[in-house]
Write an enzyme that holds these catalytic residues in place. Structure first.
Site, PDB file in Angstrom:
ATOM      1  N   LYS A 107       0.819  -1.219   0.000  1.00 22.59           N
ATOM      2  CA  LYS A 107       0.000   0.000   0.000  1.00 22.59           C
ATOM      3  C   LYS A 107       0.849   1.265   0.000  1.00 22.59           C
ATOM      4  O   LYS A 107       0.344   2.342  -0.301  1.00 22.59           O
ATOM      5  CB  LYS A 107      -0.963  -0.007   1.183  1.00 22.59           C
ATOM      6  CG  LYS A 107      -2.041  -1.056   1.029  1.00 22.59           C
ATOM      7  CD  LYS A 107      -3.180  -0.847   1.997  1.00 22.59           C
ATOM      8  CE  LYS A 107      -4.293  -1.843   1.747  1.00 22.59           C
ATOM      9  NZ  LYS A 107      -3.906  -3.218   2.166  1.00 22.59           N
TER      10      LYS A 107
HETATM   11  C1  PLP Z   1      -4.632  -4.281   1.811  1.00 21.47           C
HETATM   12  C2  PLP Z   1      -3.915  -5.564   1.758  1.00 21.47           C
HETATM   13  C3  PLP Z   1      -4.369  -6.617   0.957  1.00 21.47           C
HETATM   14  C4  PLP Z   1      -5.649  -6.529   0.160  1.00 21.47           C
HETATM   15  O1  PLP Z   1      -5.541  -5.625  -0.910  1.00 21.47           O
HETATM   16  P1  PLP Z   1      -6.858  -5.077  -1.639  1.00 21.47           P
HETATM   17  O2  PLP Z   1      -6.376  -4.116  -2.646  1.00 21.47           O
HETATM   18  O3  PLP Z   1      -7.698  -4.436  -0.573  1.00 21.47           O
HETATM   19  O4  PLP Z   1      -7.548  -6.262  -2.227  1.00 21.47           O
HETATM   20  C5  PLP Z   1      -3.608  -7.779   0.906  1.00 21.47           C
HETATM   21  N1  PLP Z   1      -2.482  -7.912   1.645  1.00 21.47           N
HETATM   22  C6  PLP Z   1      -2.028  -6.917   2.435  1.00 21.47           C
HETATM   23  C7  PLP Z   1      -0.798  -7.142   3.221  1.00 21.47           C
HETATM   24  C8  PLP Z   1      -2.720  -5.723   2.512  1.00 21.47           C
HETATM   25  O5  PLP Z   1      -2.263  -4.743   3.292  1.00 21.47           O
END
Ligand code: PLP
Length: 438
Positions: A107
């Site tokens: 993210k």
């Molecule tokens: C947010 C997150 C996900 C999921 O991603 P999305 O885009 O919401 O589907 C998977 N793994 C980790 C470690 C995350 O922080």
């Protein structure tokens, strides 16, 4: 490039407006009016290009002329200034490691891009006197990793206040420290409820007229186009490192709110060679069920070890439907999904560690096992799973499974010593509204 609302009842807006607004006034999600095609030279010559150049060329048609080329290049360079290696785990399975950013999860990419775009737009408006909104409040609900990435991306950005809502007791200790220890313009609300409650409170605030009169709100959840679109970058970086260019990979994406996998599908539709996508889910299996039954039945989120994927009503799924013009057969041709239990997650971390010495985190383990299942029924293919977070963010589960202590990187050991500062709140919209109006 203009963006329309998936609810089709709002005006089309520019990239700048979509970034500042977050969600469309009719509560839909913004979606590009066309999917641009990447130049053939980008794909054919990808090994010769730097990550900055790739990122710039991918995002340019979406940003259009809302940011000057020089500034956009600077923004993408800061967005992707950490390594994103493709690592071999076994003969037919590779890991795309997305955890070298400041908060050790993928993210960081979206949050870094969005915060810089928003900072750019606000700064320019303030200079030119175009708006009197010299201050923007970013609202974000997090099931784990979003909060830290957004807090880090927006920390000390002038003109921006950040309010993070997270479910009390449902994020890991490292995640909690990352979103509660920065201070300054970053405020953490600890909600006595689950992630869907947090997301609901944020959604309601956006359509509340009392709040609209006092504050200029925007969202930093993955529904914001400036967080969603840059997630395409690392699918291109994966292909750049993929040895067998004539046999494109299957890509398995640990999925919760479905922004990440949707960005991958968008990259494919714009010309990136990918054989197939897998939405790897934990027991929150709304989409796995949808692909079996064609019925989309939102659920209440169930807590699991892969907590950043504990989402019962994934908001970005509508964008995947939009990409395929709501044609189920096209969607099903491009996307498969598996639902993996906590027991299987633990067993996978243990087995992969014992057989290969590779340490998976719980999210990556869900991605790995989903990919393995798919490859078992599709022999001869090879694939990539996205390792979306560093295992140190989930030390209990991982150390239990491997029997080995994970060495925390320095950034983690120092943050664990800082004091948590959060405001506890029950999961009622009234409390949240009073807080915002105060
Ligand atoms: C947010 C997150 C996900 C999921 O991603 P999305 O885009 O919401 O589907 C998977 N793994 C980790 C470690 C995350 O922080």
């Amino acid at each position: 490039m203009k963006y329309y609302s998936t609810n089709k009842n709002s005006e089309r807006v520019s990239f700048k407006e979509a970034t500042i607004k977050g969600q469309a006034p009719d509560k839909g999600l913004y979606f590009p009016e066309m999917i641009p095609q990447v130049d053939k030279s980008l794909i054919d010559g990808i090994e010769e290009l730097s990550n900055e150049e790739i990122a710039f060329r991918v995002i340019k048609p979406y940003v259009d002329n809302e940011i000057t080329d020089d500034d956009l290049f600077k923004i993408v360079s800061e967005t992707v200034n950490f390594s994103i290696p493709l690592v071999k785990v076994s003969d037919n399975i590779f890991s795309l490691e997305l955890f070298y950013g400041p908060t050790l999860a993928f993210k960081d990419v979206g949050a870094r891009f969005m915060s810089r775009c928003l900072g750019y737009f606000i700064g320019r408006d303030a200079e030119s006197g175009l708006t009197d909104n010299s201050k923007v409040t970013v609202l974000v609900a997090t099931s784990g990793d979003t909060g830290g990435a957004v807090a880090n991306g927006f920390y000390d950005v002038p003109g921006v206040d950040v309010i993070i809502l997270y479910p009390s007791g449902k994020v890991s200790p490292v995640q909690e420290k990352q979103l509660t220890t920065l201070g300054k313009n970053i405020h953490a609300l600890e909600i006595e409820g689950n992630f869907d409650d947090c997301q609901q409170m944020v959604k309601q605030a956006f359509v509340d007229e009392d709040i609209d009169q006092k504050l200029f709100l925007t969202s930093a959840n993955s529904i914001n186009v400036a967080r969603w679109l840059p997630q395409q970058f690392y699918y291109f970086f994966a292909y750049k490192q993929w040895a067998e260019k004539n046999h494109p990979p299957v890509i398995s994406v640990p999925s919760g709110n479905f922004g990440n996998v949707c960005a991958g599908i968008l990259a494919k539709q714009s010309g990136l060679p990918v054989r197939h996508f897998i939405a790897a889910c934990n027991v929150n299996d709304t989409v796995t069920e949808y692909l079996k039954t064609e019925i989309f039945q939102a659920q209440t989120a169930v807590p699991t070890l892969s907590n950043a994927m504990d989402v019962g009503n994934p908001s970005n799924f509508i964008r995947i439907l939009e990409i395929f013009h709501h044609q189920f057969p096209d969607l099903a041709k491009n996307l498969s999904s598996y639902s993996i239990s906590d027991e299987e997650t633990i067993a996978t971390i243990k087995e992969v560690y014992e057989q290969t010495k590779y340490t998976l985190d719980p999210h990556g383990a869900v991605g790995y096992l989903s990919l393995k299942r798919f490859l078992q029924t599709h022999p001869g293919r090879k694939g990539i799973f996205l390792e979306t977070a560093h295992p140190v963010k989930f030390p209990d589960a991982v150390e239990n499974a491997t029997g080995k202590k994970i060495e925390p990187p320095f950034s983690i050991s120092s943050i664990m010593k800082l004091e948590k500062k959060s405001i506890k709140m029950n999961a009622s919209y009234e409390s949240f509204k009073n807080f915002l109006l105060d």
